[in-house]
Design a protein around this motif. Structure first.
Motif, PDB file in Angstrom:
ATOM      1  N   UNK A 143      13.223  -1.879   4.340  1.00 48.46           N
ATOM      2  CA  UNK A 143      12.669  -2.521   5.003  1.00 48.46           C
ATOM      3  C   UNK A 143      11.746  -3.372   3.711  1.00 48.46           C
ATOM      4  N   UNK A 144      12.090  -2.235   2.824  1.00 48.78           N
ATOM      5  CA  UNK A 144      10.481  -2.832   1.602  1.00 48.78           C
ATOM      6  C   UNK A 144      11.254  -1.336   0.486  1.00 48.78           C
ATOM      7  N   UNK A 145      10.657  -2.182  -0.977  1.00 45.47           N
ATOM      8  CA  UNK A 145      11.371  -1.069  -1.921  1.00 45.47           C
ATOM      9  C   UNK A 145      10.003  -1.035  -2.002  1.00 45.47           C
ATOM     10  N   UNK A 146       9.511  -0.539  -3.059  1.00 36.44           N
ATOM     11  CA  UNK A 146       7.318  -0.379  -3.271  1.00 36.44           C
ATOM     12  C   UNK A 146       7.888   0.489  -5.229  1.00 36.44           C
ATOM     13  N   UNK A 147       7.631  -0.577  -6.121  1.00 37.60           N
ATOM     14  CA  UNK A 147       7.530   0.160  -7.465  1.00 37.60           C
ATOM     15  C   UNK A 147       6.031   0.080  -7.753  1.00 37.60           C
ATOM     16  N   UNK A 148       5.323   1.554  -8.919  1.00 38.52           N
ATOM     17  CA  UNK A 148       4.620   1.808  -8.837  1.00 38.52           C
ATOM     18  C   UNK A 148       4.411   1.376 -10.129  1.00 38.52           C
ATOM     19  N   UNK A 149       2.931   1.528 -11.225  1.00 38.73           N
ATOM     20  CA  UNK A 149       2.933   0.787 -12.283  1.00 38.73           C
ATOM     21  C   UNK A 149       2.986   2.002 -13.422  1.00 38.73           C
ATOM     22  N   UNK A 150       3.707   1.263 -14.113  1.00 42.23           N
ATOM     23  CA  UNK A 150       4.605   1.861 -15.317  1.00 42.23           C
ATOM     24  C   UNK A 150       3.560   2.710 -16.026  1.00 42.23           C
ATOM     25  N   UNK A 151       3.459   4.343 -15.962  1.00 41.59           N
ATOM     26  CA  UNK A 151       2.995   5.658 -16.727  1.00 41.59           C
ATOM     27  C   UNK A 151       2.821   4.870 -18.363  1.00 41.59           C
ATOM     28  N   UNK A 152       2.204   5.029 -18.587  1.00 43.15           N
ATOM     29  CA  UNK A 152       1.129   4.877 -20.211  1.00 43.15           C
ATOM     30  C   UNK A 152       2.477   5.720 -20.135  1.00 43.15           C
ATOM     31  N   UNK A 153       2.585   7.326 -20.316  1.00 45.14           N
ATOM     32  CA  UNK A 153       2.585   8.336 -21.560  1.00 45.14           C
ATOM     33  C   UNK A 153       4.566   8.343 -21.645  1.00 45.14           C
ATOM     34  N   UNK A 154       4.597   8.251 -20.090  1.00 47.60           N
ATOM     35  CA  UNK A 154       6.074   8.408 -19.972  1.00 47.60           C
ATOM     36  C   UNK A 154       7.161   7.080 -20.364  1.00 47.60           C
ATOM     37  N   UNK A 155       6.409   5.572 -19.586  1.00 52.09           N
ATOM     38  CA  UNK A 155       6.773   5.320 -19.352  1.00 52.09           C
ATOM     39  C   UNK A 155       7.897   4.694 -18.297  1.00 52.09           C
ATOM     40  N   UNK A 156       7.649   5.166 -17.260  1.00 54.43           N
ATOM     41  CA  UNK A 156       8.033   5.582 -16.555  1.00 54.43           C
ATOM     42  C   UNK A 156       7.090   4.516 -15.249  1.00 54.43           C
ATOM     43  N   UNK A 157       8.304   4.603 -13.818  1.00 53.34           N
ATOM     44  CA  UNK A 157       7.614   4.625 -12.865  1.00 53.34           C
ATOM     45  C   UNK A 157       8.538   4.966 -11.382  1.00 53.34           C
ATOM     46  N   UNK A 158       7.614   4.999 -11.206  1.00 54.25           N
ATOM     47  CA  UNK A 158       8.427   5.249  -9.378  1.00 54.25           C
ATOM     48  C   UNK A 158       8.862   4.116  -8.528  1.00 54.25           C
ATOM     49  N   UNK A 159       9.604   4.738  -7.822  1.00 51.30           N
ATOM     50  CA  UNK A 159      10.809   3.247  -7.346  1.00 51.30           C
ATOM     51  C   UNK A 159      10.371   4.146  -5.834  1.00 51.30           C
ATOM     52  N   UNK A 160       9.726   3.468  -4.976  1.00 45.52           N
ATOM     53  CA  UNK A 160      10.224   4.165  -3.247  1.00 45.52           C
ATOM     54  C   UNK A 160      10.898   2.819  -2.337  1.00 45.52           C
ATOM     55  N   UNK A 161      11.501   3.794  -1.659  1.00 42.41           N
ATOM     56  CA  UNK A 161      12.238   2.986  -0.976  1.00 42.41           C
ATOM     57  C   UNK A 161      11.900   3.463   0.575  1.00 42.41           C
ATOM     58  N   UNK A 162      11.766   1.998   1.131  1.00 41.10           N
ATOM     59  CA  UNK A 162      11.628   2.531   2.702  1.00 41.10           C
ATOM     60  C   UNK A 162      12.188   1.710   3.910  1.00 41.10           C
ATOM     61  N   UNK A 163      12.646   2.770   4.308  1.00 45.29           N
ATOM     62  CA  UNK A 163      14.221   2.273   5.588  1.00 45.29           C
ATOM     63  C   UNK A 163      13.468   1.879   6.425  1.00 45.29           C
ATOM     64  N   UNK A 164      14.438   0.716   7.368  1.00 44.50           N
ATOM     65  CA  UNK A 164      14.155   1.101   8.333  1.00 44.50           C
ATOM     66  C   UNK A 164      14.098   1.828   9.569  1.00 44.50           C
ATOM     67  N   UNK A 165      13.629   2.401  10.720  1.00 48.85           N
ATOM     68  CA  UNK A 165      13.371   2.679  11.296  1.00 48.85           C
ATOM     69  C   UNK A 165      12.816   4.427  10.797  1.00 48.85           C
ATOM     70  N   UNK A 166      13.329   4.720   9.996  1.00 47.82           N
ATOM     71  CA  UNK A 166      13.041   6.613   9.702  1.00 47.82           C
ATOM     72  C   UNK A 166      11.832   6.764   8.074  1.00 47.82           C
ATOM     73  N   UNK A 167      11.714   5.190   7.772  1.00 48.53           N
ATOM     74  CA  UNK A 167      10.183   4.818   6.406  1.00 48.53           C
ATOM     75  C   UNK A 167      10.930   5.616   5.255  1.00 48.53           C
ATOM     76  N   UNK A 168      10.003   6.142   4.368  1.00 50.98           N
ATOM     77  CA  UNK A 168      10.715   7.126   2.322  1.00 50.98           C
ATOM     78  C   UNK A 168      10.723   7.744   3.194  1.00 50.98           C
ATOM     79  N   UNK A 169      12.753   8.345   2.526  1.00 54.78           N
ATOM     80  CA  UNK A 169      12.760   9.055   3.069  1.00 54.78           C
ATOM     81  C   UNK A 169      12.590  10.040   1.942  1.00 54.78           C
ATOM     82  N   UNK A 170      13.044  11.502   1.693  1.00 49.45           N
ATOM     83  CA  UNK A 170      13.075  11.595   0.629  1.00 49.45           C
ATOM     84  C   UNK A 170      14.120  12.723   0.141  1.00 49.45           C
ATOM     85  N   UNK A 171      15.135  11.626  -1.007  1.00 46.37           N
ATOM     86  CA  UNK A 171      16.634  12.896  -0.396  1.00 46.37           C
ATOM     87  C   UNK A 171      16.788  13.593  -1.315  1.00 46.37           C
ATOM     88  N   UNK A 172      16.332  13.780  -2.443  1.00 48.48           N
ATOM     89  CA  UNK A 172      15.989  14.824  -3.791  1.00 48.48           C
ATOM     90  C   UNK A 172      15.509  16.358  -2.589  1.00 48.48           C
TER      91      UNK A 172
END
Length: 76
Positions: free
Chosen positions: A29-58
């Motif tokens: 459905x959509x992909x959400x990308x967070x703002x970059x963390x200044x300390x770790x220089x990483x960004x969190x990515x959330x994938x929102x699927x049709x019918x089930x929403x954001x699913x945490x595979x881990x």
């Protein structure tokens, strides 16, 4: 959430040989990308699927491993 619809859609692609944009759009459905963390220089990515929403595979994998481990306890 409609897990049944998601599973039925996934069954169409059990012998998938190539992933193309049409298939990706059908699942995601959509992909959400967070703002970059200044300390770790990483960004969190959330994938929102049709019918089930954001699913945490881990989380699901870890839960399955725990269930497998617990089911073996007491087995001789």
């Amino acid at each position: 959430m409609n897990v049944r619809k998601f599973v039925n859609m996934a069954r169409k692609y059990t012998k998938l040989e190539k992933l193309d944009s049409t298939i990706v759009r059908e699942f995601i459905d959509k992909i959400l990308v967070s703002a970059k963390d200044r300390k770790t220089k990483t960004q969190e990515i959330t994938i929102v699927y049709h019918f089930i929403g954001a699913f945490d595979f881990n989380k699901a994998i870890n839960q399955t491993k725990k269930e497998d481990k617990n089911s073996k306890v007491g087995v001789i």
